[in-house]
Design an enzyme around this catalytic site. Structure first.
Site, PDB file in Angstrom:
ATOM      1  N   CYS A  75     -21.155  -9.296   7.144  1.00 28.27           N
ATOM      2  CA  CYS A  75     -22.180  -8.306   7.480  1.00 28.27           C
ATOM      3  C   CYS A  75     -21.575  -7.513   8.522  1.00 28.27           C
ATOM      4  O   CYS A  75     -21.347  -8.027   9.703  1.00 28.27           O
ATOM      5  CB  CYS A  75     -23.689  -8.897   7.831  1.00 28.27           C
ATOM      6  SG  CYS A  75     -24.725  -7.584   8.310  1.00 28.27           S
ATOM      7  N   CYS A  95     -26.850  -7.709   3.469  1.00 24.21           N
ATOM      8  CA  CYS A  95     -26.941  -8.783   4.164  1.00 24.21           C
ATOM      9  C   CYS A  95     -28.440  -9.244   3.837  1.00 24.21           C
ATOM     10  O   CYS A  95     -29.497  -8.697   4.015  1.00 24.21           O
ATOM     11  CB  CYS A  95     -26.791  -8.625   5.703  1.00 24.21           C
ATOM     12  SG  CYS A  95     -27.014 -10.184   6.584  1.00 24.21           S
ATOM     13  N   ILE A 101      13.366 -11.071   0.977  1.00 18.53           N
ATOM     14  CA  ILE A 101      12.551 -11.812   2.305  1.00 18.53           C
ATOM     15  C   ILE A 101      12.654 -13.349   1.898  1.00 18.53           C
ATOM     16  O   ILE A 101      13.392 -14.046   2.687  1.00 18.53           O
ATOM     17  CB  ILE A 101      11.441 -11.498   2.484  1.00 18.53           C
ATOM     18  CG1 ILE A 101      11.266 -10.109   3.215  1.00 18.53           C
ATOM     19  CG2 ILE A 101      10.640 -12.528   3.652  1.00 18.53           C
ATOM     20  CD1 ILE A 101      10.132  -9.379   3.314  1.00 18.53           C
ATOM     21  N   ASN A 155      13.711  -7.249   6.433  1.00 18.32           N
ATOM     22  CA  ASN A 155      12.885  -6.097   5.584  1.00 18.32           C
ATOM     23  C   ASN A 155      14.086  -5.590   4.497  1.00 18.32           C
ATOM     24  O   ASN A 155      15.043  -5.671   4.742  1.00 18.32           O
ATOM     25  CB  ASN A 155      12.341  -5.080   6.412  1.00 18.32           C
ATOM     26  CG  ASN A 155      11.121  -4.230   5.739  1.00 18.32           C
ATOM     27  OD1 ASN A 155      10.329  -5.059   5.272  1.00 18.32           O
ATOM     28  ND2 ASN A 155      11.021  -3.030   5.892  1.00 18.32           N
ATOM     29  N   ILE A 214      -3.754  -9.447   4.509  1.00 17.71           N
ATOM     30  CA  ILE A 214      -5.192  -9.902   4.364  1.00 17.71           C
ATOM     31  C   ILE A 214      -5.386 -10.661   3.384  1.00 17.71           C
ATOM     32  O   ILE A 214      -6.588 -11.024   2.757  1.00 17.71           O
ATOM     33  CB  ILE A 214      -5.772  -8.412   4.091  1.00 17.71           C
ATOM     34  CG1 ILE A 214      -5.407  -7.711   2.927  1.00 17.71           C
ATOM     35  CG2 ILE A 214      -5.857  -7.655   5.403  1.00 17.71           C
ATOM     36  CD1 ILE A 214      -6.185  -6.539   2.522  1.00 17.71           C
ATOM     37  N   SER A 258       7.474  -5.789   7.421  1.00 15.85           N
ATOM     38  CA  SER A 258       6.517  -4.900   7.845  1.00 15.85           C
ATOM     39  C   SER A 258       7.142  -3.580   7.970  1.00 15.85           C
ATOM     40  O   SER A 258       8.377  -3.616   8.406  1.00 15.85           O
ATOM     41  CB  SER A 258       5.890  -5.260   9.527  1.00 15.85           C
ATOM     42  OG  SER A 258       5.236  -4.180   9.885  1.00 15.85           O
ATOM     43  N   SER A 259       6.492  -2.446   7.310  1.00 14.58           N
ATOM     44  CA  SER A 259       7.167  -1.031   7.832  1.00 14.58           C
ATOM     45  C   SER A 259       7.052  -0.599   8.983  1.00 14.58           C
ATOM     46  O   SER A 259       7.660   0.398   9.469  1.00 14.58           O
ATOM     47  CB  SER A 259       6.374  -0.190   6.774  1.00 14.58           C
ATOM     48  OG  SER A 259       4.970  -0.226   7.341  1.00 14.58           O
ATOM     49  N   HIS A 305      -5.404  -7.175  10.837  1.00 14.17           N
ATOM     50  CA  HIS A 305      -5.912  -6.365   9.793  1.00 14.17           C
ATOM     51  C   HIS A 305      -7.058  -7.133   9.115  1.00 14.17           C
ATOM     52  O   HIS A 305      -7.466  -6.469   7.985  1.00 14.17           O
ATOM     53  CB  HIS A 305      -5.072  -5.597   8.992  1.00 14.17           C
ATOM     54  CG  HIS A 305      -3.783  -4.714   9.683  1.00 14.17           C
ATOM     55  ND1 HIS A 305      -2.925  -4.117   9.249  1.00 14.17           N
ATOM     56  CD2 HIS A 305      -3.962  -4.212  10.998  1.00 14.17           C
ATOM     57  CE1 HIS A 305      -2.247  -3.306  10.141  1.00 14.17           C
ATOM     58  NE2 HIS A 305      -3.053  -3.167  11.177  1.00 14.17           N
ATOM     59  N   PHE A 338       1.028  -1.326  -0.124  1.00 14.55           N
ATOM     60  CA  PHE A 338       0.017   0.062   0.003  1.00 14.55           C
ATOM     61  C   PHE A 338       0.892   1.243   0.135  1.00 14.55           C
ATOM     62  O   PHE A 338       0.608   2.086  -0.549  1.00 14.55           O
ATOM     63  CB  PHE A 338      -1.034  -0.037   1.357  1.00 14.55           C
ATOM     64  CG  PHE A 338      -2.038  -1.002   1.164  1.00 14.55           C
ATOM     65  CD1 PHE A 338      -3.286  -0.818   0.609  1.00 14.55           C
ATOM     66  CD2 PHE A 338      -1.924  -2.053   1.596  1.00 14.55           C
ATOM     67  CE1 PHE A 338      -4.044  -1.830   0.460  1.00 14.55           C
ATOM     68  CE2 PHE A 338      -2.749  -3.214   1.462  1.00 14.55           C
ATOM     69  CZ  PHE A 338      -4.246  -2.799   0.840  1.00 14.55           C
TER      70      PHE A 338
END
Length: 264
Positions: free
Chosen positions: A140, A165, A249, A231, A114, A206-207, A132, A46
């Site tokens: 729903c 829903c 990595i 990293n 995710i 991870s940042s 996350h 992101f």
């Protein structure tokens, strides 16, 4: 403060050897993973240049609740990224972490990702702590009824309307945590407990800029764990690390697959 290794160079053999000793001597390893682990699987992150947020502004949770347009745009973006999700496969890094769990050296992995790739690597669902959320299914917001993404695609394509829903009429959203949305309480409690009870805490890709999850390395070190950060770029959490490994990595973790039944 450990020496920082230039990410344009091969990780020094002595640093890899030091990590090997830490890994094999640890009784309770906890990995904490971020987007850098999955970029090698073809899933863009992101925040980096060229990442999703350099091309589109994130949609806040309150905007999702307040605006039909925001809900439609959220779902349009989700279906647009489906190709990336379908093509992605666990990387060498995912498989190495899975081996630590299969070998009985690690109780669970904590992840900001995710994409469900930890589960796809063979880690049981209950050993993947998703702070996350998960974008491979939806729920729903009112009654928590689960929906599969594929089941929602047809109606969205036909009507252009964000799903509601079937049971209670509430808004259906991917099971991810948006900006402004409360963090999953149980997942964060488990993650915090694992960080505090680990003796080797390994941050992978991870940042370390999104709180409260980014505070986990500090908590682990405070309780006496060795902290290793793997990293490509420096992070704000580097000051808590006993060892920093800079590089790709998969190239690094591919050296650290443990056999099932491995002993400390």
């Amino acid at each position: 403060m450990p020496e920082i290794v230039d990410d344009k160079k091969t990780v020094p053999a002595e640093d890899l050897a030091r990590f090997d000793v830490m890994l094999r001597s640890a009784g309770r390893i906890v990995a904490f993973t971020g987007a850098g682990l999955s970029t090698e699987a073809g899933i863009p992150d992101f925040r980096s240049p060229g990442g999703r947020w350099s091309r589109m502004k994130p949609i806040l949770f309150q905007d999702f609740l307040d605006s039909d347009e925001a809900r439609r745009e959220t779902w349009r973006r989700r279906f647009d990224m489906d190709g990336e999700m379908r093509r992605a496969r666990p990387t060498r890094g995912h498989r190495a972490i899975a081996s630590w769990i299969k070998a009985g050296k690690s109780p669970a992995v904590i992840t900001q990702n995710i994409d469900n790739l930890h589960q796809a690597s063979g880690i049981p669902d209950d050993a993947v702590i998703e702070v996350h959320g998960n974008t491979t299914y939806a729920a729903c917001l009112d009654c928590a009824r689960r929906y599969e993404i594929e089941d929602l695609r047809g109606s969205f394509a036909a009507t252009g309307e964000a799903p509601r829903c079937d049971g209670c009429g509430g808004f259906v959203k991917t099971a991810t945590i948006s900006f402004g949305q409360p963090m999953p309480e149980i997942a964060m409690q488990r993650a915090t407990q694992l960080a505090k009870t680990s003796d080797l805490f390994v941050v992978v890709g991870s940042s370390l800029v999104v709180y409260p999850a980014a505070d986990l390395p500090r908590l682990a070190r405070k309780q006496g764990a060795n902290v290793v950060i793997i990293n490509r770029e420096p992070t704000p959490g580097d000051r808590y690390a006993h060892l920093l490994l800079r590089g790709e990595i998969g190239d690094i973790l591919g050296n650290f697959v443990l056999e099932s039944g491995a002993k400390p």
